[in-house]
Each structure stands twice: as structure tokens, then as C-alpha cells.
Enzyme design. Structure first.
Site, PDB file in Angstrom:
ATOM      1  N   TYR A  87       2.565   5.663   5.884  1.00 48.73           N
ATOM      2  CA  TYR A  87       1.486   5.315   6.771  1.00 48.73           C
ATOM      3  C   TYR A  87       1.323   3.799   6.125  1.00 48.73           C
ATOM      4  O   TYR A  87       1.070   3.598   5.102  1.00 48.73           O
ATOM      5  CB  TYR A  87       0.101   5.808   6.932  1.00 48.73           C
ATOM      6  N   ASP A 121       4.654  -1.382  -0.026  1.00 50.31           N
ATOM      7  CA  ASP A 121       3.054  -1.141   0.544  1.00 50.31           C
ATOM      8  C   ASP A 121       2.311  -0.589  -0.571  1.00 50.31           C
ATOM      9  O   ASP A 121       2.223   0.586  -0.779  1.00 50.31           O
ATOM     10  CB  ASP A 121       3.174  -0.606   1.792  1.00 50.31           C
ATOM     11  N   LYS A 168      -7.781  -2.257  -0.110  1.00 45.97           N
ATOM     12  CA  LYS A 168      -8.692  -0.954  -0.987  1.00 45.97           C
ATOM     13  C   LYS A 168      -9.160  -1.516  -1.882  1.00 45.97           C
ATOM     14  O   LYS A 168     -10.400  -2.395  -1.877  1.00 45.97           O
ATOM     15  CB  LYS A 168      -7.869   0.220  -1.114  1.00 45.97           C
TER      16      LYS A 168
END
Ligand code: KE4
Length: 425
Positions: A142, A237, A265
Site C-alpha cells: 500500500y 516507499d 509517519k
């Protein structure tokens, strides 16, 4: 529970599904989402003042534990000087320098406000730099909710069993090639067939959105070699793994250098921050220097920068990651021991402060293997832990996160609760 039920019912009147991000809705595990009132260190308290030991950590950002005093102080001090200017600030330079100094492959970096913005732009940049249309991603990975990446994606899409979102016209994803994670032969084939049309390969170098799934030896190295051979860009990623699995992300652990890295994050310390960076010759294709456009009103927001800088500084303390990895292993080894004592097929895995638990005999190396685990048993375990004050990710297709605040007593308390929970699944 009543306050959570009341709030959830009220939320559903004005917010679709009562949540602002689908995976929070508990729909895959059932039950009522907990409305969190406050958090401190390893704990969160819900609307009923029920306390939980938190292993979601805002899906990764809370690596220091919630509301670390030094991070909160930095935010407060920044806020009194103004929340946002829409003009450059020194804080953005400082965080850019901190990222460049820490991430081996990043020579230049652009700050944005989410992981989705980072990956969406990284794809556009790869297409602009190479002049090629196609991208390669992996099923179960994702990368946020940009149209061309919402194909057989992980996280919430996997949780709800609709890995390809509706509302994305076929034309928008015709250039997205989806392959099996850890299947290097499939990548070789794809490059043989369309190599000179492939702009990039984007990969979670350690997958965390189909549960934790590590790359098999040679997989990442193979991606690097194929991208180099065909002139495509390799995008790591590291939104989840960056500063989570180690001080330099997966690229630090493996020595593999992607062409572009995406982050978010942890670098925001809980505030909205994303970033993408890489080789200077690639990054200089970005506006205002080059033709690849990207922009953002709140990019590099000074208050968010203060949270990110304070967090990165605290992560630099000697031995931080060794201690975090050791605590995470204590959790996974303790869970495995207790599950086996209860006669359950169970295993667990971890890298740095990130972990996966699986109700199966072997640690999965693919989405198919994760899906073969006993998902129903996970759901029962999730609720048996929740009811006794341990808050796990509400999905069998998500990784878990330990913070620096999860000391031995917290881990032991978790394991004692898990022992009871395993007996009920
Ligand atoms: P955001 O747009 O949610 O900041 O980042 C998207 C993203 C990109 N890349 C990776 C590897 C990610 O893990 C994410 C977001 N992760 C999920 C958790 N699995 C966010 C939780 C949510 O969607 O609410």
C-alpha cells in the site's frame, strides 16, 4: 463502552463510516471503534477512560511513545510563533538536512503533508524524469490512495477485500503493472516485455500493509539490478519503515540504494509530514527548477517541522534502535511462547520497532501466505486483547508497532494478558 457507542453513532451522521480513515472503523474485526481521548507514553485512554497499551502508535509515528514531553514542548514553542506562513522557514532546512544526513540515498528532499502525497509525486517524478508511462507495484503493498497506486493494494483495501478501489477509471491504471511481492522472476518477465516503458518500480522494501512481510534474500537486490539495467527508477516507499526499522530505514539495513525514497509517519512525530527525496539529478526535475509540478499549502509546516525535528533528535540517542528492537523481540518471542503453550499454530516476526503476528505455522513471504493464516482466530484474539486493555491493529493485514516507552513491565503486562487471550481463541 457507552461513550464509544454514542460517539460512533454521532460520528456516522456527519462522517462517512464515522471515521476519517477506513482502517480505523474496526469493520474487519467487528465491534465499535474506540474514540481516543488522550495518550501518554505506551498508553491511550478512550472516551470511557479505559486504558489501553497501544501497539498501533498512530500507525507508526509514535515511536517515542505518545506525547513525549520534548516533542510537545517543541510544538508548543513553535505554535506561539504562528501556525503556518506559506513561505520558507529555517525549520524546513533543518529537517531536510537531518533527512539527507540520515538517509544514504537522499541528496535532495521535498517535504509534503502525507505519505500519499510523497508516493504520488515520486511516481510523477519518475515518469517525468524517464519520459516513460508504466509503473510496477506489488500486490498487498500500500502506497497511499493516489489513483494509479490503488490497484491490488494493501492496508484498508485488503482488510475490506476490495484491493482495487472503485472510482478509478481503467485508463488511470492501464500503466500500473501489479506483480507478486518477492517474485523476482515475474519482475524480470515484466521488464523483458515492457522494460523500456517502465518508469519505476515502487516497493515497500519491508512490507507492512499486508501484515509484516520481509523481502526474501535477493529480491531487493534483483529489483535494483533490473532498474539499473533498464534505466527505470527504484522507489523505496519507506513511509512506514523509515526511521522505524533502523536509523537509516531498510536502505541502511541492506546497503541497497533506491533512486527515490518516500517518507512520512516518524519524520512528523505525529504531525502531518511526508517527504520524498533521492538523487539530485532526479529531484532537480521538480518545479520550480524542472517540469514536474508538485505543491502544497502546508508543505513544511513550521509546527509539524518542530515535532519532526524533536523526534529525529531523540531517535539519534546512542543505542535507541538496539533497545527498541530488543523490546519488540521480547514481545514477539513472548507471544509465540504463550501461543504454542496454548497449542495454537502461531508465529511472529519483527524488524526494529515493527512486528507481525500470524496465526499460522510459518512466517509468510507473500500476500497469499498471509491470507492462508487463520484470520478468524486473529479477530478473536484482537478482541480478547482489546477487552483486557491491549490495543492491536484492527486488521490481520497490518503490522504492529512498539515504542521506546514499551518497557519490560509493559511488555510483561501485555504477555500476561495474551496468555489469557490465547486460551480463548
Ligand atoms: P498516508 O497518506 O496515510 O500518510 O501514507 C500512505 C502510506 C504510504 N506508504 C506506506 C508504506 C504506508 O504504510 C502508508 C500508510 N499506512 C497506513 C497504515 N497501514 C495508514 C493508516 C491509514 O490508512 O489510516
Amino acid at each position: 463502552m457507552p461513550r464509544n457507542n454514542e460517539l460512533f453513532e454521532r460520528a456516522c451522521h456527519t462522517i462517512p463510516g464515522g471515521v476519517n480513515s477506513p482502517v480505523r472503523a474496526f469493520r474487519s474485526v467487528g465491534g465499535t471503534p474506540r474514540f481516543i481521548k488522550r495518550a501518554q507514553g505506551p498508553y491511550m485512554w478512550d472516551a470511557n477512560d479505559t486504558r489501553y497499551i497501544d501497539y498501533v502508535g498512530s500507525w507508526g509515528p509514535a515511536i517515542l511513545g505518545h506525547a513525549h514531553p520534548k516533542v510537545v514542548k517543541a510544538v508548543q514553542e513553535a505554535a506561539v510563533d504562528g501556525l503556518s506562513f506559506g513561505a520558507p522557514t529555517e525549520a524546513e532546512i533543518r529537517i531536510a538536512e537531518a533527512i539527507v544526513e540520515r538517509m544514504p540515498s537522499i541528496e535532495k528532499v521535498r517535504l509534503v503533508s502525507s505519505g500519499t502525497e510523497a508516493t504520488m509525486t515520486a511516481i510523477r517524478l519518475a515518469r517525468g524524469f524517464t519520459g516513460r508511462p508504466k509503473i510496477v507495484k506489488f500486490e498487498g503493498c500500500y502506497h497511499g490512495h493516489a489513483d494509479s497506486l490503488l490497484v491490488k493494494a494493501g492496508s484498508g483495501l485488503l482488510t475490506f477485500g476490495n484491493p482495487t478501489s472503485s472510482g478509478v477509471p481503467a485508463e488511470f491504471i492501464q500503466h500500473t503493472i501489479v506483480l507478486d511481492f518477492n517474485n523476482l522472476h515475474a519482475v524480470e518477465q515484466a521488464f523483458k516485455e515492457a522494460g523500456h516503458d517502465i518508469a519505476c518500480v515502487i516497493v515497500e522494501p519491508i512490507a507492512g500493509n499486508m501484515n509484516l512481510v520481509k523481502p526474501v534474500p535477493g529480491f531487493l537486490e534483483g529489483l535494483r539490478a533490473l532498474c539499473t539495467q533498464y534505466g527505470a527508477l527504484l522507489i523505496f516507499d519507506e513511509v512506514m519503515t523509515g526511521f522505524r526499522v533502523g536509523p537509516q530505514g531498510v536502505q541502511g539495513l541492506t546497503g541497497i540504494r533506491p533512486d527515490i525514497t518516500t517518507l512520512a509517519k516518524v519524520i512528523g512525530g505525529g504531525m502531518p509530514v511526508g517527504a520524498f527525496g533521492g538523487r539530485a539529478d532526479i529531484m532537480e526535475h521538480l518545479a520550480p527548477l524542472g517540469g514536474v509540478y508538485q505543491a502544497g499549502t502546508l508543505s513544511g509546516n513550521p509546527v509539524a517541522m518542530a515535532a519532526g525535528l524533536a523526534t529525529l533528535e531523540l531517535l539519534s540517542e546512542p543505542g535507541f534502535y538496539d533497545r527498541l528492537a530488543a523490546q519488540t523481540r521480547k514481545l514477539t518471542e513472548g507471544l509465540t511462547e504463550r501461543a504454542h503453550a496454548a497449542g495454537l499454530p502461531f508465529c511472529a516476526d519483527s524488524v526494529g520497532g515493527m512486528f507481525g503476528i500470524y496465526f499460522s505455522d510459518t512466517v509468510p513471504t507473500s500476500l497469499a501466505e498471509v491470507s492462508q493464516g487463520n484470520i478468524e482466530r486473529f479477530k478473536k484474539f484482537f478482541h480478547a486483547m482489546l477487552i483486557h486493555g491491549v490495543y492491536l491493529a484492527p486488521s490481520a493485514f497490518e503490522a504492529g508497532f512498539v515504542s521506546a516507552a514499551h518497557d519490560d513491565a509493559i511488555i510483561q503486562e501485555t504477555l500476561d494478558i495474551a496468555e489469557q487471550a490465547f486460551a480463548k481463541v
